[in-house]
Scaffold this motif. Structure first.
Motif, PDB file in Angstrom:
ATOM      1  N   UNK A 287     -27.506  37.431  24.336  1.00  0.00           N
ATOM      2  CA  UNK A 287     -28.910  37.131  24.624  1.00  0.00           C
ATOM      3  C   UNK A 287     -29.819  37.723  23.555  1.00  0.00           C
ATOM      4  N   UNK A 288     -29.542  38.956  23.181  1.00  0.00           N
ATOM      5  CA  UNK A 288     -30.381  39.611  22.167  1.00  0.00           C
ATOM      6  C   UNK A 288     -30.318  38.849  20.844  1.00  0.00           C
ATOM      7  N   UNK A 289     -29.141  38.391  20.486  1.00  0.00           N
ATOM      8  CA  UNK A 289     -29.003  37.614  19.248  1.00  0.00           C
ATOM      9  C   UNK A 289     -29.733  36.274  19.391  1.00  0.00           C
ATOM     10  N   UNK A 290     -29.532  35.598  20.502  1.00  0.00           N
ATOM     11  CA  UNK A 290     -30.120  34.274  20.707  1.00  0.00           C
ATOM     12  C   UNK A 290     -31.644  34.314  20.776  1.00  0.00           C
TER      13      UNK A 290
ATOM     14  N   UNK B 222     -35.702  22.254  19.684  1.00  0.00           N
ATOM     15  CA  UNK B 222     -34.519  22.388  18.835  1.00  0.00           C
ATOM     16  C   UNK B 222     -33.775  23.693  19.162  1.00  0.00           C
ATOM     17  N   UNK B 223     -34.544  24.751  19.395  1.00  0.00           N
ATOM     18  CA  UNK B 223     -33.937  26.038  19.761  1.00  0.00           C
ATOM     19  C   UNK B 223     -33.283  25.957  21.138  1.00  0.00           C
TER      20      UNK B 223
ATOM     21  N   UNK C   8     -28.411  25.863  24.432  1.00  0.00           N
ATOM     22  CA  UNK C   8     -27.607  25.216  25.467  1.00  0.00           C
ATOM     23  C   UNK C   8     -26.146  25.077  25.040  1.00  0.00           C
ATOM     24  N   UNK C   9     -25.882  25.225  23.746  1.00  0.00           N
ATOM     25  CA  UNK C   9     -24.519  25.172  23.227  1.00  0.00           C
ATOM     26  C   UNK C   9     -23.981  26.549  22.846  1.00  0.00           C
ATOM     27  N   UNK C  10     -24.727  27.593  23.163  1.00  0.00           N
ATOM     28  CA  UNK C  10     -24.358  28.962  22.792  1.00  0.00           C
ATOM     29  C   UNK C  10     -23.581  29.621  23.934  1.00  0.00           C
TER      30      UNK C  10
ATOM     31  N   UNK D 172     -26.079  29.397  29.838  1.00  0.00           N
ATOM     32  CA  UNK D 172     -26.648  28.155  29.312  1.00  0.00           C
ATOM     33  C   UNK D 172     -27.345  27.360  30.414  1.00  0.00           C
ATOM     34  N   UNK D 173     -28.529  27.794  30.735  1.00  0.00           N
ATOM     35  CA  UNK D 173     -29.355  27.118  31.735  1.00  0.00           C
ATOM     36  C   UNK D 173     -30.672  26.742  31.079  1.00  0.00           C
ATOM     37  N   UNK D 174     -30.936  25.443  30.994  1.00  0.00           N
ATOM     38  CA  UNK D 174     -32.176  24.980  30.365  1.00  0.00           C
ATOM     39  C   UNK D 174     -33.389  25.632  31.020  1.00  0.00           C
TER      40      UNK D 174
END
Length: 185
Positions: free
Chosen positions: A59-62, A77-78, A83-85, A90-92
């Motif tokens: 999460x911190x990286x994302x 785009x992010x 959503x692919x990480x 991965x919850x929109x």
């Protein structure tokens, strides 16, 4: 050697034990750190805290180490990338709530409203020690704070999530009576 007594929820996994021993219930006064923890508690909704802890570095990286300025600039785009990480949940709706939360946090700041000052004042300015021995899922305070956070525009801040956040950030001391981390008084 004497065994350390800790809250029962923190005994099932070494990661939970470390989190309990070093972070959970420690009074947090840094607004950015409070915001990060609120966003992470939102990701926990419907899941275990252990799931979030295992992915916290992801999460911190994302989310750029939860830099609200950078998070607030994130767009579709992010969101698609996240959503692919597999390193995060991965919850929109939760990803979008975090981006929105950064915008709300910055809006508060622009108005001269400090998240730390605000939440601690709602709690009476000092940690609230639970003396009942029972740990509720929510309280009148968490319901009130939840309502105010939603008015400000935050998402995933229901009273149960807010109560977990109050516990995690030491605004409420819910350590078990025999836990080595329980404060005296």
């Amino acid at each position: 050697m004497e065994e350390i007594v800790r809250c029962s929820w923190a005994q099932s996994d070494p990661l939970l034990s470390t989190y309990h021993d070093e972070e959970w219930g420690v009074p947090e006064y840094d607004s950015r750190a409070l915001w990060e923890k609120l966003m992470l508690d939102g990701f926990q909704a419907g899941l275990s805290w252990l799931t979030v802890l295992r992915k916290r570095e992801g999460f911190r990286k994302a989310f750029y180490n939860f830099d609200p300025v950078r998070v607030a600039r994130m767009g579709e785009k992010d969101v698609s990338r996240l959503l692919n990480d597999a390193g995060i949940i991965r919850s929109r709706t939760k990803i979008e709530a975090t981006i929105n939360g950064a915008k709300v946090y910055l809006s508060m700041k622009e108005r001269g409203e400090d998240l730390s000052t605000w939440v601690w004042s709602m709690a009476g300015g000092k940690p609230i020690r639970n003396t009942t021995g029972k740990v509720p899922a929510k309280t009148d305070l968490s319901e009130r704070i939840s309502k105010e956070l939603r008015k400000k525009g935050f998402k995933f801040v229901g009273p149960v999530i807010v109560y977990a956040w109050l516990q995690a950030t030491g605004i409420v001391d819910d350590h078990a009576p025999d836990c080595f981390r329980r404060t005296s008084a």
